[in-house]
Design a protein around this motif. Structure first.
Motif, short mmCIF file in Angstrom:
data_model
loop_
_atom_site.label_atom_id
_atom_site.label_comp_id
_atom_site.label_asym_id
_atom_site.label_seq_id
_atom_site.Cartn_x
_atom_site.Cartn_y
_atom_site.Cartn_z
N SER A 53 0.83 -1.21 0.00
CA SER A 53 0.00 0.00 0.00
C SER A 53 0.87 1.26 0.00
CB SER A 53 -0.96 0.00 1.19
OG SER A 53 -0.28 -0.32 2.38
N GLY A 54 2.15 1.09 0.39
CA GLY A 54 3.10 2.19 0.29
C GLY A 54 3.82 2.23 -1.03
N LEU A 55 3.41 1.39 -1.98
CA LEU A 55 3.88 1.35 -3.36
C LEU A 55 5.27 0.77 -3.51
CD1 LEU A 55 2.45 4.71 -4.76
CD2 LEU A 55 1.36 2.45 -4.61
N ARG A 56 5.68 -0.07 -2.57
CA ARG A 56 6.94 -0.78 -2.72
C ARG A 56 6.67 -2.05 -3.53
NH1 ARG A 56 10.30 -1.85 2.60
NH2 ARG A 56 10.38 0.43 2.41
N THR A 57 7.47 -2.29 -4.56
CA THR A 57 7.24 -3.42 -5.45
C THR A 57 8.29 -4.51 -5.31
OG1 THR A 57 8.48 -2.34 -7.24
CG2 THR A 57 6.10 -1.97 -7.16
N ASN A 58 7.90 -5.71 -5.72
CA ASN A 58 8.79 -6.87 -5.71
C ASN A 58 8.43 -7.72 -6.93
OD1 ASN A 58 10.71 -8.75 -4.67
ND2 ASN A 58 9.02 -10.01 -3.96
N TYR A 59 9.45 -8.16 -7.66
CA TYR A 59 9.20 -8.93 -8.87
C TYR A 59 9.98 -10.24 -8.87
CZ TYR A 59 7.34 -4.66 -11.02
OH TYR A 59 6.60 -3.54 -11.31
N ALA A 60 9.42 -11.25 -9.50
CA ALA A 60 10.19 -12.45 -9.80
C ALA A 60 11.23 -12.10 -10.85
CB ALA A 60 9.27 -13.55 -10.32
N ASP A 61 12.39 -12.74 -10.76
CA ASP A 61 13.45 -12.44 -11.73
C ASP A 61 13.00 -12.70 -13.15
OD1 ASP A 61 16.21 -13.64 -9.63
OD2 ASP A 61 15.19 -11.70 -9.72
N SER A 62 12.14 -13.68 -13.34
CA SER A 62 11.72 -14.09 -14.68
C SER A 62 10.87 -13.04 -15.39
CB SER A 62 10.96 -15.41 -14.62
OG SER A 62 9.81 -15.28 -13.80
N VAL A 63 10.33 -12.09 -14.64
CA VAL A 63 9.45 -11.09 -15.27
C VAL A 63 10.00 -9.67 -15.18
CG1 VAL A 63 7.45 -12.54 -14.72
CG2 VAL A 63 8.01 -10.59 -13.24
N LYS A 64 11.13 -9.50 -14.49
CA LYS A 64 11.70 -8.16 -14.36
C LYS A 64 11.99 -7.57 -15.73
CE LYS A 64 13.81 -8.54 -9.79
NZ LYS A 64 15.08 -8.66 -9.02
N GLY A 65 11.61 -6.31 -15.92
CA GLY A 65 11.84 -5.63 -17.19
C GLY A 65 10.73 -5.87 -18.21
N ARG A 66 9.83 -6.81 -17.94
CA ARG A 66 8.73 -7.10 -18.88
C ARG A 66 7.37 -6.80 -18.26
NH1 ARG A 66 7.76 -12.16 -20.50
NH2 ARG A 66 8.58 -13.14 -18.59
#
Length: 116
Positions: A53-66
């Motif tokens: 809710s504070g807009l901090r994001t986390n991504y799987a390596d496989s989707v980063k940049g896409r």
């Protein structure tokens, strides 16, 4: 209780784009985390991306940049913009809401199919 309503799945060719949406309703308290997980046939459910809710994001390596996860706190809605899709992105995508107490709520899932 929190209810999650997903939309936006479908069939797309490799290299194409899709946008998933998930609206949460019910007992929405902050802070919280919303995001997306996916499960391909014969595989375990895996994290795709989350956003607090504070807009901090986390991504799987496989989707980063896409893929890009975003949210509208006023609408209690989370989005997943998926670009440069690959056949290996084919899965059922599940919306997740995690409360400040650590309790998980799940959507019913929406199928994303990427053809080669």
């Amino acid at each position: 209780q929190v209810q999650l309503d997903e939309s936006g799945g479908g069939l797309v060719q490799a290299g194409g784009s899709l946008r998933l949406s998930c609206a949460a309703s019910g007992s929405i308290l902050s802070p919280n985390t919303m995001g997306w997980y996916r499960q391909a046939p014969g595989k375990q459910r895996e994290l795709v991306a989350t956003i607090t809710s504070g807009l901090r994001t986390n991504y799987a390596d496989s989707v980063k940049g896409r893929f890009t996860v975003s949210r509208d706190n006023a609408k209690n809605t989370v989005y997943l913009q998926m670009n440069s899709l690959k056949p290996e992105d084919t899965a059922v995508y599940y919306c997740n809401f995690r409360s400040s107490y650590g309790f998980d709520y799940w959507g019913k899932g929406t199928l994303v199919t990427v053809s080669s």
